[in-house]
Design an enzyme around this catalytic site. Structure first.
Site, PDB file in Angstrom:
ATOM      1  N   TYR A 235      -5.177  -9.315 -12.780  1.00  0.00           N
ATOM      2  CA  TYR A 235      -4.363  -8.838 -11.659  1.00  0.00           C
ATOM      3  C   TYR A 235      -5.224  -8.113 -10.614  1.00  0.00           C
ATOM      4  O   TYR A 235      -6.123  -7.332 -10.962  1.00  0.00           O
ATOM      5  CB  TYR A 235      -3.249  -7.894 -12.166  1.00  0.00           C
ATOM      6  CG  TYR A 235      -2.600  -7.175 -11.015  1.00  0.00           C
ATOM      7  CD1 TYR A 235      -1.704  -7.858 -10.180  1.00  0.00           C
ATOM      8  CD2 TYR A 235      -2.943  -5.869 -10.685  1.00  0.00           C
ATOM      9  CE1 TYR A 235      -1.163  -7.237  -9.075  1.00  0.00           C
ATOM     10  CE2 TYR A 235      -2.397  -5.247  -9.579  1.00  0.00           C
ATOM     11  CZ  TYR A 235      -1.504  -5.928  -8.780  1.00  0.00           C
ATOM     12  OH  TYR A 235      -0.987  -5.313  -7.676  1.00  0.00           O
ATOM     13  N   HIS A 264      -7.164   6.326   0.955  1.00  0.00           N
ATOM     14  CA  HIS A 264      -6.109   5.318   0.795  1.00  0.00           C
ATOM     15  C   HIS A 264      -5.240   5.347   2.056  1.00  0.00           C
ATOM     16  O   HIS A 264      -4.119   5.837   2.037  1.00  0.00           O
ATOM     17  CB  HIS A 264      -5.300   5.673  -0.452  1.00  0.00           C
ATOM     18  CG  HIS A 264      -4.337   4.601  -0.883  1.00  0.00           C
ATOM     19  ND1 HIS A 264      -3.258   4.861  -1.692  1.00  0.00           N
ATOM     20  CD2 HIS A 264      -4.296   3.267  -0.633  1.00  0.00           C
ATOM     21  CE1 HIS A 264      -2.593   3.737  -1.926  1.00  0.00           C
ATOM     22  NE2 HIS A 264      -3.188   2.766  -1.290  1.00  0.00           N
ATOM     23  N   CYS A 288       6.255   2.936   0.600  1.00  0.00           N
ATOM     24  CA  CYS A 288       6.683   3.649   1.807  1.00  0.00           C
ATOM     25  C   CYS A 288       6.531   2.784   3.053  1.00  0.00           C
ATOM     26  O   CYS A 288       6.771   3.252   4.162  1.00  0.00           O
ATOM     27  CB  CYS A 288       5.873   4.925   1.996  1.00  0.00           C
ATOM     28  SG  CYS A 288       6.245   6.206   0.802  1.00  0.00           S
ATOM     29  N   LYS A 290       3.567   1.073   4.129  1.00  0.00           N
ATOM     30  CA  LYS A 290       2.279   1.264   4.786  1.00  0.00           C
ATOM     31  C   LYS A 290       1.852   0.006   5.550  1.00  0.00           C
ATOM     32  O   LYS A 290       1.429   0.070   6.698  1.00  0.00           O
ATOM     33  CB  LYS A 290       1.239   1.618   3.721  1.00  0.00           C
ATOM     34  CG  LYS A 290      -0.038   2.188   4.264  1.00  0.00           C
ATOM     35  CD  LYS A 290      -0.617   3.205   3.304  1.00  0.00           C
ATOM     36  CE  LYS A 290      -2.032   2.879   2.919  1.00  0.00           C
ATOM     37  NZ  LYS A 290      -2.179   2.278   1.587  1.00  0.00           N
ATOM     38  N   ASP A 311      -4.786  -0.610   4.108  1.00  0.00           N
ATOM     39  CA  ASP A 311      -4.835   0.036   2.793  1.00  0.00           C
ATOM     40  C   ASP A 311      -5.927   1.085   2.615  1.00  0.00           C
ATOM     41  O   ASP A 311      -5.699   2.092   1.977  1.00  0.00           O
ATOM     42  CB  ASP A 311      -4.995  -1.043   1.700  1.00  0.00           C
ATOM     43  CG  ASP A 311      -4.616  -0.535   0.311  1.00  0.00           C
ATOM     44  OD1 ASP A 311      -3.610   0.186   0.207  1.00  0.00           O
ATOM     45  OD2 ASP A 311      -5.327  -0.841  -0.652  1.00  0.00           O
ATOM     46  N   SER A 405       4.920  -8.747  -6.785  1.00  0.00           N
ATOM     47  CA  SER A 405       4.264  -9.996  -6.378  1.00  0.00           C
ATOM     48  C   SER A 405       3.559  -9.784  -5.042  1.00  0.00           C
ATOM     49  O   SER A 405       3.927  -8.908  -4.265  1.00  0.00           O
ATOM     50  CB  SER A 405       5.290 -11.129  -6.287  1.00  0.00           C
ATOM     51  OG  SER A 405       6.336 -10.786  -5.413  1.00  0.00           O
ATOM     52  N   ARG A 406       2.557 -10.603  -4.780  1.00  0.00           N
ATOM     53  CA  ARG A 406       1.636 -10.301  -3.671  1.00  0.00           C
ATOM     54  C   ARG A 406       1.309 -11.499  -2.812  1.00  0.00           C
ATOM     55  O   ARG A 406       1.378 -12.650  -3.263  1.00  0.00           O
ATOM     56  CB  ARG A 406       0.309  -9.790  -4.274  1.00  0.00           C
ATOM     57  CG  ARG A 406       0.432  -8.539  -5.124  1.00  0.00           C
ATOM     58  CD  ARG A 406       0.414  -7.307  -4.280  1.00  0.00           C
ATOM     59  NE  ARG A 406       0.708  -6.091  -5.029  1.00  0.00           N
ATOM     60  CZ  ARG A 406       0.335  -4.874  -4.616  1.00  0.00           C
ATOM     61  NH1 ARG A 406      -0.335  -4.731  -3.489  1.00  0.00           N
ATOM     62  NH2 ARG A 406       0.666  -3.806  -5.319  1.00  0.00           N
ATOM     63  N   GLY A 531      10.359  -0.633  13.766  1.00  0.00           N
ATOM     64  CA  GLY A 531       9.834  -0.548  15.128  1.00  0.00           C
ATOM     65  C   GLY A 531      10.209   0.742  15.847  1.00  0.00           C
ATOM     66  O   GLY A 531       9.507   1.204  16.754  1.00  0.00           O
TER      67      GLY A 531
HETATM   68  C1  PEP Z   1      -3.051  -3.324  -6.192  1.00  0.00           C
HETATM   69  O1  PEP Z   1      -2.382  -2.946  -7.147  1.00  0.00           O
HETATM   70  O2  PEP Z   1      -3.897  -4.210  -6.277  1.00  0.00           O
HETATM   71  C2  PEP Z   1      -2.819  -2.703  -4.907  1.00  0.00           C
HETATM   72  C3  PEP Z   1      -3.356  -3.174  -3.801  1.00  0.00           C
HETATM   73  O3  PEP Z   1      -2.031  -1.642  -4.970  1.00  0.00           O
HETATM   74  P1  PEP Z   1      -1.200  -0.949  -3.836  1.00  0.00           P
HETATM   75  O4  PEP Z   1      -0.526  -2.030  -3.046  1.00  0.00           O
HETATM   76  O5  PEP Z   1      -0.223  -0.078  -4.569  1.00  0.00           O
HETATM   77  O6  PEP Z   1      -2.143  -0.165  -2.990  1.00  0.00           O
HETATM   78 MN    MN Z   2      -2.678   0.697  -1.532  1.00  0.00          MN
HETATM   79 NA    NA Z   3       0.351  -2.192  -8.138  1.00  0.00          NA
END
Ligand code: PEP
Ligand code: MN
Ligand code: NA
Length: 623
Positions: A235, A264, A288, A290, A311, A405-406, A531
């Site tokens: 992951y 961060h 939140c 970001k 990030d 999921s990403r 916005g």
């Molecule tokens: C991650 O878990 O790989 C990650 C990018 O975390 P986050 O989105 O919480 O910063």
């Molecule tokens: Mn992050």
């Molecule tokens: Na995570």
């Protein structure tokens, strides 16, 4: 000198083929690092990454052949990976050194996990020897930050996962040019294995085309050796070692040593209607928004937002005392669910090509689907869930996409990417923004009285999180500087480092703000968000320009009446309620912060932070 961290006897060297690249052409230190780990991990073959398009095609071909990814034909060069359901999120990391604040016996520390050197040795030794048998070992030279920038750093990741290579190609600058820049210099040594050697003639075991070893996962940092070792998980946060492990955990240690900041934080450019531009860095805990803020479309006419990063920020004061930031990454690894044309249109536009999706749902017309995507599905299109349930239906109550999921997508595809996003000297930061998800008591925006108070705001950062299974419902949790999972060293010392900039009068310290888009009233959120947050950015922008539009309150400097531009807002906002400071709430907040600092930071809490809390208590009392 033997520098192997593996104590046990390693079996005699096995033969490995060099599948791709040339070991002899590697810089000496890199070659040594590779050979040393090949001896321990015993891969069948080695592939030295050059970052070329030819290599990329080869990788995607192999991943597809092995069933690890599927093409998403609705888009251009987009792919879907699904993981073993036991390997879907970050784990807490283990540190082998002085990372933990000195707190009372019997209190469980939440700010870092310490492992004794002996236990660490045993833990590594029982995992890595032989772990890559039957697999290919990839060698990834990568740069965090633009290649050659004085603010950038180089790492070499060794991994037995082609998914990791494909993802690192998106998230970092990787390949031969990094080796050319490195020459005989030092680098951060990153070792990763999925922890599932292929022992038979055919792949064995798991029914998932996602090798991992969940019961033995270990993510460890050895800062005194500039090393990261990660085992058992494929992951992102655990395996793309340039990101959280290097850019934040090791990065924060290097930053303290060398006098800069690894945070961060997103980095955004804001241009006002007069064409004046400023950059801000902002820290928010997970969930939140970001990434949404980093790519926002401002509703206020004449404003323009550009994205530098979503990030991580590496920041350093330049010789003129100006704070400058680079985004060390080259891509976005964002949470998919909740991303839509309404919440983040620029992310939606970014992910239409060259994107790897992980654990989202797949539609029968070759597209992706997730909760909160907000798109009508035609009747003849069905969805397969991330768990492979065909003809998935909402009514089952199970999500189509895993909540974590990403999407993994190149930053330069973002339509609002800032024109200076790869500037080697970084962009000038004029304001730092902290924020959390605070349903109660915390106003929409306020400014710190000074730098020390600003550091206190970061230390006191909290956010409502949908808690892990053992809690019921939503709880407000501490996440100082949004760095709780990422501190590479003692949080008390981290605060000392932030406070130390106050003592250097050559530095132009940025103003510090706290925002909260999430305050609730009887009928839901009090502020429309998204916005419309540009109205808050406008106030912050004007404060940085020295406009007289703030007044003192118990918690900090708040907007004077009518200084937040509400023109053109469709629904009426109860500004009085948004900025109300309930005395009982803030007395409890002070008490709770006091308890948190005592329990979790203990004697390492800087006196200046204790003073700030005392001053807050007095202001609340006399309000
Ligand atoms: C991650 O878990 O790989 C990650 C990018 O975390 P986050 O989105 O919480 O910063
Ligand atoms: Mn992050
Ligand atoms: Na995570």
């Amino acid at each position: 000198a033997s520098s192997s961290k593996f104590a046990s006897k390693i079996e005699p060297k096995r033969r490995y083929d060099i599948l791709y690249g040339n070991l002899n052409r590697l810089p000496k230190k890199v070659r040594f690092f590779v050979e040393e780990n090949a001896k321990v991990c015993q891969p069948d073959a080695i592939h030295i990454c050059d970052g070329s398009d030819k290599e990329k095609e080869l990788l995607y071909y192999m991943l597809q052949r092995d069933g690890a990814i599927k093409p998403l034909r609705k888009y251009e060069n987009c792919w879907l990976a699904t993981t073993d359901p036991a390997d879907v999120a970050r784990v807490e990391s283990q540190e082998k050194h002085d990372t933990v604040p000195r707190i009372k016996d019997g209190v469980k520390g939440t700010l870092a996990n310490w492992m004794s050197p002996e236990d660490m040795e045993t833990a590594l030794d029982s995992r890595f020897p032989g772990c890559m048998r039957g697999r290919t070992m990839y060698v990834i030279p990568f740069s965090m930050g633009p290649v050659g920038s004085p603010l950038s750093k180089i790492g070499i990741e060794i991994t037995d996962s082609a998914y990791v290579v494909a993802s690192m190609k998106i998230m970092t600058r990787m390949g031969q040019n990094v080796l050319d820049t490195l020459k005989d210099g030092d680098f951060i040594k990153c070792l990763h294995s999925v922890g599932q050697p292929v022992t038979g003639t055919a792949p064995t075991g798991s029914k998932y085309a996602w090798p991992c070893n969940p019961k033995d996962v270990l993510v460890a940092h050895l800062p005194e050796r500039n090393e990261i070792c990660s085992y058992g998980s494929g992951y992102g946060g655990n395996s793309l070692l340039g990101k959280k492990c290097f850019a934040l955990r090791i990065g924060s240690i290097l930053a303290r040593r060398e006098g800069w900041l690894a945070e961060h934080m997103l980095i955004m450019g804001v241009e006002n209607p007069q064409g004046e531009k400023k950059y801000f860095a902002a820290a928010f805990p997970s969930a939140c928004g970001k990434t949404n803020l980093a790519m926002m479309e401002p509703s206020l006419p004449g404003y323009k937002v550009t994205c530098v990063g979503d990030d991580i920020a590496w920041m350093r004061f330049d010789k003129n005392g100006q704070l400058r930031a680079i985004n060390p990454e080259a891509g976005f690894f964002g949470v998919a669910p909740g991303t839509s044309m309404k919440t983040n249109p620029n992310a939606m536009r970014t992910i239409q090509k060259n994107t790897v999706f992980t654990n989202v749902g797949a539609t029968s017309d070759g597209g992706v689907y997730w909760e909160g995507m907000d798109e009508e599905m035609p009747d003849n299109v069905s969805t397969t869930s991330w768990l492979g349930v065909e003809d998935w239906r909402k009514e089952t109550g199970k999500p189509a996409a895993h909540p974590n999921s990403r999407f993994c997508t190149p930053a330069d595809q973002c339509p609002i990417i800032d024109d200076q996003w790869e500037s080697p000297e970084g962009v000038p930061i004029e304001g730092i923004i902290f924020g959390g998800r605070r349903p109660e008591g915390v106003p929409l925006v306020y400014e710190s009285f000074d730098w020390n108070h600003g550091v206190f705001l970061g230390a006191a950062l909290k956010s409502e999180a949908t808690a892990a299974a053992e809690h019921k419902g939503k709880v407000v949790m501490h996440d100082p500087f949004a760095m709780r999972p990422f501190f590479g060293y003692n949080f008390g010392h981290y605060l000392d480092h932030w406070l130390s900039f106050q003592d250097n009068d050559k530095l132009k310290l940025p103003k510090v703000f706290h925002v909260n888009w999430f305050r609730k009233g009887p009928s839901g959120f009090l502020w429309p968000g998204f916005g419309e947050n540009s109205r808050v950015l406008d106030w912050i922008f004007r404060r940085v320009n020295g406009e007289d539009c703030a007044m003192k309150s118990a918690v900090g400097l708040v907007p004077t009446p009518d200084s937040i531009d509400l023109s053109g807002l469709k629904d009426k906002v109860d500004m009085e309620e948004l900025f109300r400071l309930p005395k009982d709430f803030w007395k409890m907040e002070v008490e709770e912060l006091n308890k948190y600092f005592e329990e979790q930071v203990g004697e390492d809490l800087p006196a200046k932070i204790r003073q700030e809390l005392k001053k807050l208590e007095q202001r609340v009392e006399s309000d």
